[in-house]
Motif scaffolding. Structure first.
Motif, PDB file in Angstrom:
ATOM      1  N   SER A   1      -3.944  18.186  19.281  1.00 28.95           N
ATOM      2  CA  SER A   1      -5.031  18.780  19.259  1.00 28.95           C
ATOM      3  C   SER A   1      -4.952  19.715  17.775  1.00 28.95           C
ATOM      4  O   SER A   1      -4.164  20.802  17.900  1.00 28.95           O
ATOM      5  N   ALA A   2      -5.370  19.217  16.733  1.00 22.90           N
ATOM      6  CA  ALA A   2      -5.021  20.071  15.305  1.00 22.90           C
ATOM      7  C   ALA A   2      -6.449  20.830  14.835  1.00 22.90           C
ATOM      8  O   ALA A   2      -7.649  20.187  15.295  1.00 22.90           O
ATOM      9  N   VAL A   3      -6.363  22.144  14.604  1.00 25.30           N
ATOM     10  CA  VAL A   3      -7.306  22.763  14.216  1.00 25.30           C
ATOM     11  C   VAL A   3      -7.075  23.156  12.596  1.00 25.30           C
ATOM     12  O   VAL A   3      -5.997  23.788  12.347  1.00 25.30           O
ATOM     13  N   ALA A   4      -7.954  23.211  11.771  1.00 25.19           N
ATOM     14  CA  ALA A   4      -8.031  24.068  10.300  1.00 25.19           C
ATOM     15  C   ALA A   4      -8.765  25.071  10.510  1.00 25.19           C
ATOM     16  O   ALA A   4      -9.979  24.965  10.528  1.00 25.19           O
ATOM     17  N   ASN A   5      -8.163  26.346  10.715  1.00 23.81           N
ATOM     18  CA  ASN A   5      -8.909  27.594  10.774  1.00 23.81           C
ATOM     19  C   ASN A   5      -9.231  28.136   9.540  1.00 23.81           C
ATOM     20  O   ASN A   5      -8.570  27.980   8.663  1.00 23.81           O
ATOM     21  N   GLN A   6     -10.767  28.639   9.542  1.00 26.96           N
ATOM     22  CA  GLN A   6     -11.109  29.197   8.202  1.00 26.96           C
ATOM     23  C   GLN A   6     -10.970  30.960   8.354  1.00 26.96           C
ATOM     24  O   GLN A   6     -11.678  31.294   7.445  1.00 26.96           O
TER      25      GLN A   6
ATOM     26  N   ALA B   1     -12.601  23.197  11.775  1.00 24.40           N
ATOM     27  CA  ALA B   1     -12.582  21.803  11.619  1.00 24.40           C
ATOM     28  C   ALA B   1     -11.442  21.377  12.378  1.00 24.40           C
ATOM     29  O   ALA B   1     -10.302  21.876  12.434  1.00 24.40           O
ATOM     30  N   ALA B   2     -11.386  20.735  13.452  1.00 23.86           N
ATOM     31  CA  ALA B   2     -10.784  20.087  14.486  1.00 23.86           C
ATOM     32  C   ALA B   2     -10.635  18.689  14.694  1.00 23.86           C
ATOM     33  O   ALA B   2     -11.842  17.994  14.730  1.00 23.86           O
ATOM     34  N   ALA B   3      -9.386  17.986  15.114  1.00 21.12           N
ATOM     35  CA  ALA B   3      -9.422  16.813  15.527  1.00 21.12           C
ATOM     36  C   ALA B   3      -8.529  16.457  16.597  1.00 21.12           C
ATOM     37  O   ALA B   3      -7.504  17.377  16.579  1.00 21.12           O
ATOM     38  N   SER B   4      -8.469  15.749  17.530  1.00 16.72           N
ATOM     39  CA  SER B   4      -7.860  15.548  18.557  1.00 16.72           C
ATOM     40  C   SER B   4      -7.711  14.115  19.137  1.00 16.72           C
ATOM     41  O   SER B   4      -8.622  13.285  19.065  1.00 16.72           O
ATOM     42  N   VAL B   5      -6.354  13.705  19.605  1.00 17.61           N
ATOM     43  CA  VAL B   5      -6.380  12.458  20.316  1.00 17.61           C
ATOM     44  C   VAL B   5      -6.120  12.688  21.748  1.00 17.61           C
ATOM     45  O   VAL B   5      -5.284  13.414  22.082  1.00 17.61           O
TER      46      VAL B   5
ATOM     47  N   ALA C   1      -4.063  14.935  13.282  1.00 14.24           N
ATOM     48  CA  ALA C   1      -4.176  14.759  14.775  1.00 14.24           C
ATOM     49  C   ALA C   1      -3.405  13.381  15.282  1.00 14.24           C
ATOM     50  O   ALA C   1      -2.903  13.179  16.223  1.00 14.24           O
ATOM     51  N   VAL C   2      -3.864  12.215  14.454  1.00 12.93           N
ATOM     52  CA  VAL C   2      -3.525  10.981  14.600  1.00 12.93           C
ATOM     53  C   VAL C   2      -1.813  11.106  14.723  1.00 12.93           C
ATOM     54  O   VAL C   2      -1.103  10.520  15.419  1.00 12.93           O
ATOM     55  N   ALA C   3      -0.955  11.588  13.602  1.00  9.88           N
ATOM     56  CA  ALA C   3       0.292  11.557  13.348  1.00  9.88           C
ATOM     57  C   ALA C   3       0.863  12.265  14.577  1.00  9.88           C
ATOM     58  O   ALA C   3       1.711  11.871  15.063  1.00  9.88           O
ATOM     59  N   GLU C   4       0.426  13.370  14.647  1.00  9.80           N
ATOM     60  CA  GLU C   4       0.887  14.366  15.925  1.00  9.80           C
ATOM     61  C   GLU C   4       0.866  13.466  17.203  1.00  9.80           C
ATOM     62  O   GLU C   4       1.459  13.730  18.412  1.00  9.80           O
TER      63      GLU C   4
END
Ligand code: KG4
Ligand code: ZN
Length: 334
Positions: free
Chosen positions: A31-36, A13-17, A66-69
């Motif tokens: 660029s944040a990723v929640a790796n499984q 699951a990933a999100a990025s700004v 992602a928004v915070a970073e």
């Protein structure tokens, strides 16, 4: 324009700004990723039901991260880009529903993106590349060659007839008892191995010089492992010999396609683009032909949301938006 990208097509699951002013030119703010990987390791591959259930838990936190970073607030975001397919339908639905909910609540424009388009454009996150260029997409799910003529104009020139290259790495690692995912482990082991120790036939697809086939190489390794010689061969040598065969089988069609298209740049992308031997050999083969070879940093090779934001950005910049009635598509064509 500040764009939020959301990606959940497989097990990450990933999100990025990203911040962008013109198509293909962007600054990645986060660029944040929640790796499984830890969840699927015990099964030797991605378990779709587990992947989607975990996305439900991680998707909102990963967007918040992602928004915070990015040093901004949700209210600063001006558009949303989300993966619609191809991928695991349960996984896709989690990201897509989340994007739709956000778009509905905020009134922001939302565009959906083909995951492969994300991989094709990922090299632009860090490099200036003039179009047209040739992209080799090599991941756990895909192995294909595309001509990238313009934003939204992609022509498939070659494809795998069976397994993806990453799948071959993962299956061979499993046969060798090396765990999951196998690409990185084989890459590391191979560095200490003799690439000529085990003879592995290089498959070619008759009549289709730009297509790939990786199922035979996996069978060769399985057969070798059962032989007396197999029992006496160190894992380093087998890993190095297998990897060299895969690299050879990727390079020949790629150089052929670049020649046919007359491009001057090859972009290497997807999870297997992290492979050090592939990067080195393709750069060398490209240089011999007077071609430039570019590959994204590791974090933009594997699945990420910055590439999804970028792939959606050229449409958002034009003022386009998708209807919120769109659905996820497991086999979405590019
Ligand atoms: O793009 P990606 O993160 O997910 C998919 O869309 O499939 O690619 C994951 C794949 C896995 O098959 C993994 O084994 C492979 O990329 N991979 C590698 C390396 N790092 C990851 N294969 C070869 N060498 C590597 N260093
Ligand atoms: Zn991918």
């Amino acid at each position: 324009m500040l764009i939020l990208g959301i990606e959940s097509s497989c097990d990450d699951a990933a999100a990025s700004v990203i911040e962008t002013t013109r198509p293909g030119k962007a600054t990645v703010r986060s660029s944040a990723v929640a790796n499984q990987d830890d969840i699927h390791r015990a099964y030797g591959g991605v378990v779709p039901e587990l992947a989607s259930r975990n996305h439900v838990i991680t998707i909102v936190p990963v967007i918040e991260r992602a928004v915070a970073e990015a040093g901004c607030r949700l209210a600063d975001i001006e558009g949303i880009a989300v993966t619609r397919g191809p991928g695991l339908v349960g996984s896709l639905l989690v990201g897509l529903m989340c994007a739709k909910g956000l778009a509905q609540a905020t009134g922001l424009p939302m565009v959906s993106v083909n995951h492969i388009e994300g991989h094709l454009l990922a090299p632009l996150l860090e490099h200036e590349i003039a179009m047209p260029y040739l992209a080799l997409v090599v991941s756990g799910g895909h192995t294909a060659l595309f001509a990238v003529d313009d934003f939204g104009r992609y022509r498939r020139r070659g494809n795998t007839r069976d397994d993806a290259a990453g799948e071959a790495f993962d299956k061979v690692a499993k046969l060798m008892g090396l765990g999951y995912p196998g690409g990185k482990v084989i890459d590391d082991l191979a560095r200490r191995g003799n690439r000529r120790r085990v003879k592995i036939p290089r498959a070619r697809v008759r009549g289709a010089p730009m297509d790939f086939s990786f199922s035979g190489v996996k069978t060769s390794v399985a057969t070798y492992l059962r032989s007396d010689a197999g029992a006496a061969t160190g894992p380093e040598d087998l890993a190095a010999s297998f990897q060299e065969a895969v690299v050879d089988m990727l390079i020949r069609p790629t150089i052929g396609a670049a020649r046919e298209l007359g491009v001057d740049t090859i972009a290497l992308t997807g999870g297997v683009a992290a492979n050090l031997r592939l990067r080195a050999r393709l750069s060398e083969a490209g240089a011999n032909e007077g071609l430039r070879v570019v590959a994204p940093s590791l974090r933009y090779c594997t699945d990420n949301a910055a590439m999804i934001a970028l792939a959606g950005s050229w449409r958002l910049l034009r003022g386009e938006r998708d209807d919120l009635g769109i659905d996820a598509e497991a086999s979405l064509a590019l």
